[in-house]
Design an enzyme around this catalytic site. Structure first.
Site, mmCIF file in Angstrom:
data_model
loop_
_atom_site.group_PDB
_atom_site.id
_atom_site.type_symbol
_atom_site.label_atom_id
_atom_site.label_comp_id
_atom_site.label_asym_id
_atom_site.label_seq_id
_atom_site.Cartn_x
_atom_site.Cartn_y
_atom_site.Cartn_z
ATOM 1 N N LEU A 83 0.840 -1.206 0.000
ATOM 2 C CA LEU A 83 0.000 0.000 0.000
ATOM 3 C C LEU A 83 0.872 1.253 0.000
ATOM 4 O O LEU A 83 0.858 2.032 0.963
ATOM 5 C CB LEU A 83 -0.920 0.013 1.228
ATOM 6 C CG LEU A 83 -1.866 -1.159 1.402
ATOM 7 C CD1 LEU A 83 -2.628 -1.049 2.717
ATOM 8 C CD2 LEU A 83 -2.830 -1.245 0.243
ATOM 9 N N PRO A 84 1.640 1.467 -1.080
ATOM 10 C CA PRO A 84 2.443 2.689 -1.120
ATOM 11 C C PRO A 84 1.536 3.915 -1.079
ATOM 12 O O PRO A 84 0.469 3.932 -1.701
ATOM 13 C CB PRO A 84 3.212 2.586 -2.432
ATOM 14 C CG PRO A 84 2.480 1.586 -3.248
ATOM 15 C CD PRO A 84 1.754 0.692 -2.308
ATOM 16 N N HIS A 85 1.954 4.917 -0.330
ATOM 17 C CA HIS A 85 1.137 6.116 -0.203
ATOM 18 C C HIS A 85 2.024 7.317 0.109
ATOM 19 O O HIS A 85 3.149 7.156 0.570
ATOM 20 C CB HIS A 85 0.073 5.947 0.886
ATOM 21 C CG HIS A 85 0.627 5.573 2.216
ATOM 22 N ND1 HIS A 85 0.992 4.268 2.520
ATOM 23 C CD2 HIS A 85 0.904 6.307 3.310
ATOM 24 C CE1 HIS A 85 1.447 4.227 3.753
ATOM 25 N NE2 HIS A 85 1.416 5.445 4.259
ATOM 26 N N ALA A 86 1.487 8.492 -0.174
ATOM 27 C CA ALA A 86 2.222 9.723 0.092
ATOM 28 C C ALA A 86 1.233 10.873 0.225
ATOM 29 O O ALA A 86 0.157 10.853 -0.378
ATOM 30 C CB ALA A 86 3.204 10.012 -1.042
ATOM 31 N N LEU A 92 -1.981 5.121 -2.993
ATOM 32 C CA LEU A 92 -2.901 6.132 -2.493
ATOM 33 C C LEU A 92 -2.144 7.440 -2.314
ATOM 34 O O LEU A 92 -1.144 7.497 -1.595
ATOM 35 C CB LEU A 92 -3.518 5.687 -1.166
ATOM 36 C CG LEU A 92 -4.605 6.583 -0.599
ATOM 37 C CD1 LEU A 92 -5.797 6.691 -1.554
ATOM 38 C CD2 LEU A 92 -5.071 6.048 0.744
#
Length: 149
Positions: A64-67, A102
């Site tokens: 779930l990579p997110h920034a 996300l």
């Protein structure tokens, strides 16, 4: 908050090839930049900075990579299924084949947690994950990911 609040059907891409984690993040950044009209380098740097804090590979082949970005006005998602799975430094050290990106606004303190929790809850269901790995087209994938259970 539900997944359809931040994931559009056309933001599901199946059977993407990525040789490694760095190139996957580059690919995700490029796709997200095209969708949002932002600079891909900006998104990639934000994703890499988040990964430097600890891998967003949550186990069971899922990441779930997110920034957070000031240029993003509302949560925006992108879902990829990789073929083959790749090393992602996940907590269980298993390769990753399901990736939910996300991007979230910097100014919204609770939205990011709600959006991430929504995705994580859905991807914790073994029946959902199994179906996502089997479906053959993006429309069916999106339906499995977003249908109420």
């Amino acid at each position: 908050m539900i997944i359809t609040d931040f994931l559009a059907p056309h933001h599901v891409v199946l059977d993407v090839r990525a040789p490694d984690k760095r190139r996957l993040l580059e690919d995700l950044a490029g796709r997200a930049a095209a969708a949002l009209g932002l600079d891909a380098g900006l998104i990639q740097r934000a994703l890499e900075a988040r990964e430097a804090l600890g891998s967003t590979g949550i186990g069971s082949g899922i990441a779930l990579p997110h920034a957070r970005l000031t240029q993003v006005t509302r949560p925006t998602g992108l879902m990829l299924r990789l073929r083959p799975a790749i090393a992602f430094e996940a907590i269980d050290e298993q390769p990753v084949d399901l990736v939910f990106l996300l991007l979230i606004p910097t100014e919204a303190p609770s939205e990011p947690l709600n959006a991430l929790a929504c995705v994580a809850r859905r991807l914790r269901d073994p029946a959902v994950v199994g179906a996502l790995r089997q479906v053959r087209d993006p429309a069916a994938f999106y339906a499995v990911l977003t249908e109420d259970r």
